[in-house]
Design an enzyme around this catalytic site. Structure first.
Site, mmCIF file in Angstrom:
data_model
loop_
_atom_site.group_PDB
_atom_site.id
_atom_site.type_symbol
_atom_site.label_atom_id
_atom_site.label_comp_id
_atom_site.label_asym_id
_atom_site.label_seq_id
_atom_site.Cartn_x
_atom_site.Cartn_y
_atom_site.Cartn_z
ATOM 1 N N TYR A 142 1.212 4.344 -7.101
ATOM 2 C CA TYR A 142 1.331 3.860 -8.531
ATOM 3 C C TYR A 142 2.112 4.720 -9.218
ATOM 4 O O TYR A 142 2.731 3.890 -10.129
ATOM 5 C CB TYR A 142 0.349 3.358 -9.534
ATOM 6 C CG TYR A 142 -0.974 2.426 -8.005
ATOM 7 C CD1 TYR A 142 -0.094 1.631 -7.297
ATOM 8 C CD2 TYR A 142 -1.842 2.309 -8.604
ATOM 9 C CE1 TYR A 142 -1.251 0.469 -6.882
ATOM 10 C CE2 TYR A 142 -3.029 1.505 -7.457
ATOM 11 C CZ TYR A 142 -2.310 0.177 -6.823
ATOM 12 O OH TYR A 142 -3.045 -0.355 -5.606
ATOM 13 N N LYS A 193 -6.000 8.415 4.847
ATOM 14 C CA LYS A 193 -5.429 8.052 6.417
ATOM 15 C C LYS A 193 -5.034 9.607 6.715
ATOM 16 O O LYS A 193 -3.522 9.026 6.666
ATOM 17 C CB LYS A 193 -4.408 6.758 5.582
ATOM 18 C CG LYS A 193 -5.721 5.561 5.880
ATOM 19 C CD LYS A 193 -4.288 4.347 6.027
ATOM 20 C CE LYS A 193 -4.279 3.700 7.555
ATOM 21 N NZ LYS A 193 -5.424 3.746 8.954
ATOM 22 N N ASP A 226 -9.185 2.814 6.425
ATOM 23 C CA ASP A 226 -9.832 1.370 6.380
ATOM 24 C C ASP A 226 -10.596 1.326 7.512
ATOM 25 O O ASP A 226 -11.607 0.444 7.429
ATOM 26 C CB ASP A 226 -8.061 1.067 7.875
ATOM 27 C CG ASP A 226 -7.688 2.036 9.222
ATOM 28 O OD1 ASP A 226 -8.080 2.942 8.543
ATOM 29 O OD2 ASP A 226 -8.252 2.160 9.495
ATOM 30 N N ASP A 250 -8.458 1.435 -5.196
ATOM 31 C CA ASP A 250 -7.980 0.377 -6.265
ATOM 32 C C ASP A 250 -8.938 -0.819 -5.424
ATOM 33 O O ASP A 250 -9.479 -1.466 -5.534
ATOM 34 C CB ASP A 250 -7.240 -0.151 -6.703
ATOM 35 C CG ASP A 250 -5.973 -0.849 -7.280
ATOM 36 O OD1 ASP A 250 -7.040 -1.511 -8.031
ATOM 37 O OD2 ASP A 250 -5.543 -1.140 -7.352
ATOM 38 N N ASP A 254 -12.825 -2.548 -5.245
ATOM 39 C CA ASP A 254 -12.878 -4.278 -5.766
ATOM 40 C C ASP A 254 -14.201 -4.807 -4.859
ATOM 41 O O ASP A 254 -14.638 -5.433 -5.111
ATOM 42 C CB ASP A 254 -11.617 -4.607 -5.795
ATOM 43 C CG ASP A 254 -10.825 -4.782 -7.552
ATOM 44 O OD1 ASP A 254 -11.707 -3.969 -7.864
ATOM 45 O OD2 ASP A 254 -10.098 -5.847 -7.735
#
Ligand code: NAD
Length: 370
Positions: A142, A193, A226, A250, A254
């Site tokens: 970000y 990852k 993942d 993020d 959620d």
């Protein structure tokens, strides 16, 4: 000890839920125990823009600097949709995060037994769930430069985001993870990852080294991000604390949060680096939700996320874990007794407004401390 709190209610339901936190603070102050609170208040977001033309004033920033903890409601609303980008309501929150370098974002996902049926997963998977997602908040995708959309000669465009992490950025968040794990189950998962990203390789290597040097007593498990997303749905209770970067954090936070029912239930904390002299971290506590313009001013907002955020402040900034437990138990009891705000309402239970919910939780706290 007198703990200095800065309360920044903000806009919309931020103002309504902040009143309920003040009710809880007043009860703790009224008990006359060894700890008390001195509360300062100020404007932030749209309310500050209306009064002063900026989303947070220098005066409010100065108060924040001396506070032991900042309690933040929510900001924003359509009234300020057309103000210039630099002074929009969210600029107040971003300034606080940036100036105090609040790099560690704690997002607990706790499923109160009374709300297990409100989850989209089966009761058996989520009942008693208590996960903490620790998200790196100031680096990564970000913020990395270049970040741009470039026009190409062939008429196409190319969008670029850059993911950057340094050793020290990873080291400091992994240390926070290990320190938090010591107060919980003693186990940390680190999600990245490393199979396809260079920043992932660095996350893996620095995490392993930091763990070895700083916290060999903690059990560390590395998990590909993942797979972590998948395992969270398959068997969420296998996790206790997950540390991860800004982007994956993020998304994973959620995902974990939604297992618990409503946005109105979710607290969060953002911590900065520990002061070398006092050992204390700058910290901001806020509900995960926004200012909910669709229900603001109607007394419908669920104050639990805000009250639970205050409980986090007690735990992480005031060294008052016992009182934090009392607040969290009071919330669970009120839910067990069948009280529900509209966002978590179920058939056959008692629908209450913001103030009634706040008063019921306050009464439980008062009884527990009597
Ligand atoms: P929101 O979180 O405000 O609301 C989403 C939905 O959840 C709405 O239907 C709302 O009524 C409901 N909801 C949220 N909190 C609730 C609560 N405590 N009790 C009951 N219901 C609740 O998100 P949004 O509608 O996308 O954004 C509204 C405004 O809030 C926007 O201006 C946005 O920019 C701002 N926002 C601010 C923050 C923040 O201050 N940290 C975070 C997110 C959004």
């Amino acid at each position: 000890t007198t703990h200095k709190l800065l309360l920044l209610p903000g806009d919309g339901i931020g103002v309504e839920i902040s009143r309920e936190v003040e009710r809880v603070i007043a009860i703790l102050n009224g008990k006359g125990g060894p700890n008390s609170f001195e509360v300062e208040r100020d404007l932030v977001g749209g309310a500050a823009i209306d009064a002063h033309g900026v989303a947070i004033t220098e005066e409010a920033m100065a108060k924040a600097k001396t506070a032991d903890a900042i309690l933040f409601g929510a900001v924003g609303g359509s009234k300020w949709d057309d103000v210039p980008y630099e002074i929009r309501p969210e600029a107040g929150l971003l300034r606080l995060r940036k100036d105090f370098d609040l790099f560690a974002n704690l997002r607990p996902a706790i499923c109160y037994p009374a709300l297990a049926d409100a989850s989209s997963l089966k009761r058996s998977l989520v009942e008693g769930l208590d996960i903490l997602i620790l998200r790196e908040l100031t680096g990564g995708t970000y913020f990395g430069e270049p970040k741009e959309i470039v026009a190409l000669e062939n008429g196409q465009k190319r969008g670029v985001d850059t993911t950057i992490y340094t050793t020290s950025e990873i080291e400091r968040i992994v240390k926070v993870a290990c320190d938090l794990a010591r107060k919980r189950s003693g186990k940390v998962h680190m999600a990245a990852k490393w199979n396809v990203m260079k920043t992932g390789v660095l996350w893996r290597d620095v995490t392993v080294a930091t763990h070895k040097d700083h916290a060999p007593d903690i059990e560390l498990e590395l998990i590909v991000a993942d797979n972590c997303a998948m395992q969270l749905i398959r068997n969420p209770k296998q996790f206790d604390l997950i540390v991860t970067d800004n982007l994956f954090g993020d998304i994973l936070s959620d995902e974990a949060a939604m297992m618990t029912g409503s946005l109105g239930m979710l607290p969060s904390a953002s911590l900065g680096a520990a002061d070398p002299q006092t050992g204390r971290s700058k910290a901001l506590y806020e509900p995960v939700h926004g200012s909910a313009p669709d229900i603001s001013g109607q007394g419908l907002a669920n104050p639990i996320a805000m009250i639970a955020s205050f409980a986090m402040a007690l735990r992480y900034s005031c060294n008052m874990a016992a009182e934090a437990d009392v607040i969290e138990t009071a919330i669970a009891k009120v839910l067990d007794n069948g009280l529900r705000t509209a966002d978590i309402m179920q058939n056959g239970l008692t629908k209450v407004g913001t103030e009634e919910m706040g008063k019921a939780i306050a009464a439980e706290i008062e009884t527990a401390l009597a």
